[in-house]
Motif scaffolding. Structure first.
Motif, PDB file in Angstrom:
ATOM      1  N   THR A   7       3.368 -14.634 -11.983  1.00  0.00           N
ATOM      2  CA  THR A   7       3.032 -13.343 -12.558  1.00  0.00           C
ATOM      3  C   THR A   7       2.085 -13.559 -13.713  1.00  0.00           C
ATOM      4  O   THR A   7       2.033 -14.635 -14.311  1.00  0.00           O
ATOM      5  N   GLY A  11       3.414  -9.281 -16.417  1.00  0.00           N
ATOM      6  CA  GLY A  11       4.518  -9.265 -15.475  1.00  0.00           C
ATOM      7  C   GLY A  11       4.163  -8.765 -14.095  1.00  0.00           C
ATOM      8  O   GLY A  11       5.026  -8.654 -13.240  1.00  0.00           O
ATOM      9  N   GLY A  13       3.063  -8.957 -10.388  1.00  0.00           N
ATOM     10  CA  GLY A  13       3.006 -10.014  -9.399  1.00  0.00           C
ATOM     11  C   GLY A  13       1.574 -10.372  -9.053  1.00  0.00           C
ATOM     12  O   GLY A  13       0.738  -9.508  -8.879  1.00  0.00           O
ATOM     13  N   SER A  44       3.329  -1.019 -13.948  1.00  0.00           N
ATOM     14  CA  SER A  44       3.210  -2.442 -14.293  1.00  0.00           C
ATOM     15  C   SER A  44       4.544  -3.086 -14.636  1.00  0.00           C
ATOM     16  O   SER A  44       4.654  -4.312 -14.669  1.00  0.00           O
ATOM     17  N   GLU A  45       5.567  -2.268 -14.900  1.00  0.00           N
ATOM     18  CA  GLU A  45       6.880  -2.797 -15.269  1.00  0.00           C
ATOM     19  C   GLU A  45       7.802  -2.974 -14.076  1.00  0.00           C
ATOM     20  O   GLU A  45       8.868  -3.586 -14.192  1.00  0.00           O
ATOM     21  N   ARG A  47       9.508  -4.269 -10.651  1.00  0.00           N
ATOM     22  CA  ARG A  47       9.735  -5.584 -10.074  1.00  0.00           C
ATOM     23  C   ARG A  47      10.343  -5.446  -8.688  1.00  0.00           C
ATOM     24  O   ARG A  47      10.989  -4.445  -8.379  1.00  0.00           O
ATOM     25  N   ASP A  50      13.537  -3.132  -7.482  1.00  0.00           N
ATOM     26  CA  ASP A  50      13.718  -1.880  -8.216  1.00  0.00           C
ATOM     27  C   ASP A  50      13.755  -0.706  -7.238  1.00  0.00           C
ATOM     28  O   ASP A  50      12.890  -0.591  -6.356  1.00  0.00           O
ATOM     29  N   TRP A  64       7.304  -5.737  -3.148  1.00  0.00           N
ATOM     30  CA  TRP A  64       6.240  -6.565  -3.724  1.00  0.00           C
ATOM     31  C   TRP A  64       5.389  -5.703  -4.620  1.00  0.00           C
ATOM     32  O   TRP A  64       5.217  -4.508  -4.376  1.00  0.00           O
ATOM     33  N   THR A  65       4.891  -6.276  -5.694  1.00  0.00           N
ATOM     34  CA  THR A  65       3.926  -5.587  -6.528  1.00  0.00           C
ATOM     35  C   THR A  65       2.812  -6.557  -6.872  1.00  0.00           C
ATOM     36  O   THR A  65       3.060  -7.743  -7.111  1.00  0.00           O
TER      37      THR A  65
END
Length: 208
Positions: A7, A11, A13, A44-45, A47, A50, A64-65
């Motif tokens: 990351t 944060g 990915g 952006s926060e 994960r 979530d 996935w991010t």
């Protein structure tokens, strides 16, 4: 589906993708507030794991991010002002990638396509008052991936998650797809380009 082992310092990915024209199409700003089981959270926060609210399947775990970094192409950011999409939607300004898709509906869509809901890209919305293309420096956008192509709430607007297509699988190193149907079918059909003027021409509210 898309293993990400590193990351960046915010944060998000990684396996940072600098894609070609096709892959740069969609994406949300990192600061966009996404509706989750724990309330609104910045894109952006988020994960993997979530639970994010989806229009069709309730709260679904994020798989996935990643961050999409566009090339230096003018008009790479579309600004959607508060209320531009109807009835207070979105509830604050959104700066999105040109191919990010938004949900539309209403009587006119049913008349034209026989559909209750469909999607249009942010670029296709630029004919509406309050939606414009910006020629700013390139912006990094966040992409969110689920087991299916989903519609999620970003700043109060229904918009789409990352759609895994054959082009995506071909162009992203290491990308694989183990979904039962792959490439993934879209959550809603796109509005044909030749019908956009008839659907959005007078700027009438077409929010779902």
């Amino acid at each position: 589906m898309f293993p990400v082992e590193t990351t960046d310092d915010s944060g998000i990915g990684l396996g940072q993708v600098r894609p070609g024209a096709y892959l740069v199409t969609g994406g949300l700003p990192g600061g966009a507030r996404i509706k989750t089981l724990r309330g609104e959270r910045r894109a952006s926060e988020l994960r993997p794991g979530d639970p994010v609210l989806t229009r069709d399947n309730g709260y679904q775990p994020l798989r996935w991010t990643g961050r999409i970094v566009p090339g230096p192409v003018p008009g790479m950011t579309i600004r959607i002002r508060k209320g531009a999409l109807g009835r207070g939607v979105p509830d604050r300004v959104l700066l999105v990638a040109p191919g990010q898709r938004f949900l539309v509906g209403g009587a006119r869509l049913r008349h034209l396509l026989g559909l209750a809901e469909a999607t249009v890209t942010a670029t296709q919305l630029t004919g509406l008052k309050g939606v414009s293309a910006l020629s700013d420096r390139p912006t990094a956008f966040v992409q969110l991936l689920f087991d299916r192509h989903e519609l999620l709430l970003a700043e109060g607007a229904w918009t789409d998650s990352l759609l895994v297509t054959a082009e995506f699988l071909d162009q992203v190193p290491g990308a694989t797809c183990d979904a039962p149907t792959c490439p993934l079918p879209p959550a809603r059909p796109p509005v044909p380009p030749q019908l956009l003027q008839a659907l959005l021409g007078d700027g009438r509210d077409n929010s779902p």
